[in-house]
Design a protein around this motif. Sequence first.
Motif, PDB file in Angstrom:
ATOM      1  N   SER A 162      95.418 123.311  -5.383  1.00  0.00           N
ATOM      2  CA  SER A 162      94.993 123.697  -4.030  1.00  0.00           C
ATOM      3  C   SER A 162      94.499 125.132  -4.086  1.00  0.00           C
ATOM      4  CB  SER A 162      96.132 123.560  -3.010  1.00  0.00           C
ATOM      5  OG  SER A 162      97.277 124.288  -3.395  1.00  0.00           O
ATOM      6  N   LYS A 163      93.365 125.353  -3.470  1.00  0.00           N
ATOM      7  CA  LYS A 163      92.756 126.676  -3.460  1.00  0.00           C
ATOM      8  C   LYS A 163      91.896 126.797  -2.211  1.00  0.00           C
ATOM      9  CE  LYS A 163      90.205 129.933  -6.407  1.00  0.00           C
ATOM     10  NZ  LYS A 163      91.313 130.895  -6.521  1.00  0.00           N
ATOM     11  N   GLY A 164      92.071 127.897  -1.496  1.00  0.00           N
ATOM     12  CA  GLY A 164      91.340 128.048  -0.245  1.00  0.00           C
ATOM     13  C   GLY A 164      91.730 126.955   0.737  1.00  0.00           C
ATOM     14  N   LYS A 165      90.749 126.265   1.266  1.00  0.00           N
ATOM     15  CA  LYS A 165      90.999 125.207   2.238  1.00  0.00           C
ATOM     16  C   LYS A 165      90.792 123.821   1.657  1.00  0.00           C
ATOM     17  CE  LYS A 165      89.772 128.089   6.216  1.00  0.00           C
ATOM     18  NZ  LYS A 165      88.920 128.218   7.428  1.00  0.00           N
ATOM     19  N   ARG A 166      90.997 123.681   0.325  1.00  0.00           N
ATOM     20  CA  ARG A 166      90.797 122.390  -0.330  1.00  0.00           C
ATOM     21  C   ARG A 166      91.983 122.043  -1.221  1.00  0.00           C
ATOM     22  NH1 ARG A 166      87.277 118.963   1.536  1.00  0.00           N
ATOM     23  NH2 ARG A 166      86.615 118.192  -0.515  1.00  0.00           N
ATOM     24  N   LEU A 167      92.279 120.755  -1.283  1.00  0.00           N
ATOM     25  CA  LEU A 167      93.279 120.196  -2.194  1.00  0.00           C
ATOM     26  C   LEU A 167      92.563 119.222  -3.113  1.00  0.00           C
ATOM     27  CD1 LEU A 167      96.191 119.519  -3.174  1.00  0.00           C
ATOM     28  CD2 LEU A 167      96.287 117.819  -1.331  1.00  0.00           C
ATOM     29  N   TYR A 168      92.820 119.309  -4.426  1.00  0.00           N
ATOM     30  CA  TYR A 168      92.185 118.451  -5.423  1.00  0.00           C
ATOM     31  C   TYR A 168      93.264 117.666  -6.166  1.00  0.00           C
ATOM     32  CZ  TYR A 168      88.523 121.894  -4.544  1.00  0.00           C
ATOM     33  OH  TYR A 168      87.604 122.727  -3.939  1.00  0.00           O
ATOM     34  N   VAL A 169      93.015 116.359  -6.354  1.00  0.00           N
ATOM     35  CA  VAL A 169      93.994 115.485  -6.998  1.00  0.00           C
ATOM     36  C   VAL A 169      93.308 114.679  -8.097  1.00  0.00           C
ATOM     37  CG1 VAL A 169      95.699 113.656  -6.671  1.00  0.00           C
ATOM     38  CG2 VAL A 169      95.241 115.283  -4.815  1.00  0.00           C
ATOM     39  N   ASN A 170      93.997 114.555  -9.234  1.00  0.00           N
ATOM     40  CA  ASN A 170      93.505 113.777 -10.370  1.00  0.00           C
ATOM     41  C   ASN A 170      94.630 112.915 -10.899  1.00  0.00           C
ATOM     42  OD1 ASN A 170      93.713 113.783 -13.542  1.00  0.00           O
ATOM     43  ND2 ASN A 170      91.525 113.758 -13.108  1.00  0.00           N
ATOM     44  N   GLY A 171      94.319 111.641 -11.225  1.00  0.00           N
ATOM     45  CA  GLY A 171      95.317 110.765 -11.821  1.00  0.00           C
ATOM     46  C   GLY A 171      95.853 109.728 -10.865  1.00  0.00           C
ATOM     47  N   GLY A 172      96.702 108.835 -11.383  1.00  0.00           N
ATOM     48  CA  GLY A 172      97.318 107.802 -10.570  1.00  0.00           C
ATOM     49  C   GLY A 172      96.305 106.868  -9.942  1.00  0.00           C
ATOM     50  N   LEU A 173      96.598 106.416  -8.738  1.00  0.00           N
ATOM     51  CA  LEU A 173      95.719 105.500  -8.018  1.00  0.00           C
ATOM     52  C   LEU A 173      94.335 106.111  -7.810  1.00  0.00           C
ATOM     53  CD1 LEU A 173      95.333 102.843  -6.457  1.00  0.00           C
ATOM     54  CD2 LEU A 173      96.230 104.007  -4.424  1.00  0.00           C
ATOM     55  N   VAL A 174      94.289 107.428  -7.664  1.00  0.00           N
ATOM     56  CA  VAL A 174      93.018 108.110  -7.443  1.00  0.00           C
ATOM     57  C   VAL A 174      92.022 107.791  -8.554  1.00  0.00           C
ATOM     58  CG1 VAL A 174      91.918 110.389  -7.420  1.00  0.00           C
ATOM     59  CG2 VAL A 174      93.973 109.977  -6.060  1.00  0.00           C
ATOM     60  N   SER A 175      92.504 107.698  -9.790  1.00  0.00           N
ATOM     61  CA  SER A 175      91.607 107.466 -10.920  1.00  0.00           C
ATOM     62  C   SER A 175      90.892 106.128 -10.822  1.00  0.00           C
ATOM     63  CB  SER A 175      92.392 107.547 -12.243  1.00  0.00           C
ATOM     64  OG  SER A 175      93.387 106.538 -12.292  1.00  0.00           O
ATOM     65  N   GLU A 176      91.500 105.165 -10.136  1.00  0.00           N
ATOM     66  CA  GLU A 176      90.889 103.848  -9.983  1.00  0.00           C
ATOM     67  C   GLU A 176      89.903 103.793  -8.819  1.00  0.00           C
ATOM     68  OE1 GLU A 176      91.432 101.054 -12.033  1.00  0.00           O
ATOM     69  OE2 GLU A 176      92.212 102.710 -13.242  1.00  0.00           O
ATOM     70  N   LEU A 177      89.986 104.753  -7.920  1.00  0.00           N
ATOM     71  CA  LEU A 177      89.155 104.736  -6.724  1.00  0.00           C
ATOM     72  C   LEU A 177      87.938 105.650  -6.826  1.00  0.00           C
ATOM     73  CD1 LEU A 177      92.006 104.904  -4.049  1.00  0.00           C
ATOM     74  CD2 LEU A 177      90.796 102.871  -4.846  1.00  0.00           C
ATOM     75  N   LEU A 178      87.913 106.514  -7.837  1.00  0.00           N
ATOM     76  CA  LEU A 178      86.835 107.486  -7.944  1.00  0.00           C
ATOM     77  C   LEU A 178      85.510 106.850  -8.351  1.00  0.00           C
ATOM     78  CD1 LEU A 178      88.725 110.378  -9.764  1.00  0.00           C
ATOM     79  CD2 LEU A 178      87.679 110.501  -7.490  1.00  0.00           C
ATOM     80  N   PRO A 179      84.422 107.357  -7.808  1.00  0.00           N
ATOM     81  CA  PRO A 179      83.098 106.895  -8.241  1.00  0.00           C
ATOM     82  C   PRO A 179      82.878 107.275  -9.710  1.00  0.00           C
ATOM     83  CG  PRO A 179      82.970 108.148  -6.190  1.00  0.00           C
ATOM     84  CD  PRO A 179      84.336 108.348  -6.728  1.00  0.00           C
ATOM     85  N   GLU A 180      81.972 106.605 -10.359  1.00  0.00           N
ATOM     86  CA  GLU A 180      81.679 106.871 -11.760  1.00  0.00           C
ATOM     87  C   GLU A 180      81.218 108.319 -11.942  1.00  0.00           C
ATOM     88  OE1 GLU A 180      78.903 105.056 -15.395  1.00  0.00           O
ATOM     89  OE2 GLU A 180      78.922 104.127 -13.396  1.00  0.00           O
ATOM     90  N   GLY A 181      81.734 108.958 -12.972  1.00  0.00           N
ATOM     91  CA  GLY A 181      81.361 110.332 -13.269  1.00  0.00           C
ATOM     92  C   GLY A 181      82.204 111.385 -12.575  1.00  0.00           C
ATOM     93  N   LYS A 182      83.128 110.939 -11.713  1.00  0.00           N
ATOM     94  CA  LYS A 182      83.999 111.874 -10.999  1.00  0.00           C
ATOM     95  C   LYS A 182      85.421 111.753 -11.539  1.00  0.00           C
ATOM     96  CE  LYS A 182      80.681 112.871  -8.004  1.00  0.00           C
ATOM     97  NZ  LYS A 182      80.045 114.200  -7.867  1.00  0.00           N
TER      98      LYS A 182
END
Length: 300
Positions: free
Chosen positions: A118-138
């Motif tokens: 988390s930095k500024g006004k954004r939160l970034y997450v990698n891994g878990g269920l997120v990895s299956e939902l991400l568009p290609e290249g992200k």
Amino acid sequence: MRRWIAGALAVSALTVGTPAFAQVKPADPARALSKQFVAGQGVRLTEKTRTWVGRDEYIGSVRQGVIGFDAKGVTAVENTRTPVLTAKLHKELKESAAKNEDVADALDLATERLYLISKGKRLYVNGGLVSELLPEGKSWVGMPGHPYSAAYGDQLINVFEPATLRHLLATAGGRRGDQYRGSTTFAQLYKVSPSFRDQGGAPPKGAVARTVVSWRITLDARKLVKRVAVSWTMPVTKKISLRGETETRYSDWGTPVNITAPPADQVADMKEVGDRSFVPPAPIDRDYVSVPPDDDGNTE
């Protein structure tokens, strides 16, 4: 987990303070905390969370990372969060996974380590269920957040808010050396803690607002927080209650910290992956409030 659940039963108030804890006015570590707010410096954290549905222990987590400061307070957080299954639950899921490939895939995702920034006004997450939902290249999903977002979700108390820390220690039920003990409620935390309000959204109501959070805070020789232990029970319905215990330890105050956001071309917006809501497990007939253990493991 902090989204308030309407229609819950009241949780009984927790009695705190024992003869071993003298009723004394606490020192003011908020001033010591504010002196740590220096750009490029921060503190390390390690954290363990356990959760229960009634008597049955559910999925917990282990978290490790760093918190960075600027002159105003927390400016960024980077950590990993690893889900932890009980031996019983892991065995049950493994048996189901052996019979169903979809369950096996879900088990892998449920136990995969998450990376959070988390930095500024954004939160970034990698891994878990997120990895299956991400568009290609992200490889990351980005969403609205606050500088401290990656540090919370399991730990309810933000000790990096000087006013919140001062309030808790001033209303402590007792003190033994540099260890303070007390209790608060979701409603009280909502009033005093900006980060609790940000994470929770709308004000808690009814029995949820009265949910008791019992806590222990331990200071080091410099009056800086080195340990926060909390426990709480959130009523859901007449037959369902969720209980959690989180212990967070802070070390290496003043350590150099340099946290950067993921490259923009690797980040997908939350709108691209959709939302997932938490679904509680099967109902259990019990409401329970526990006292977090002290540094020696005692609960008295």
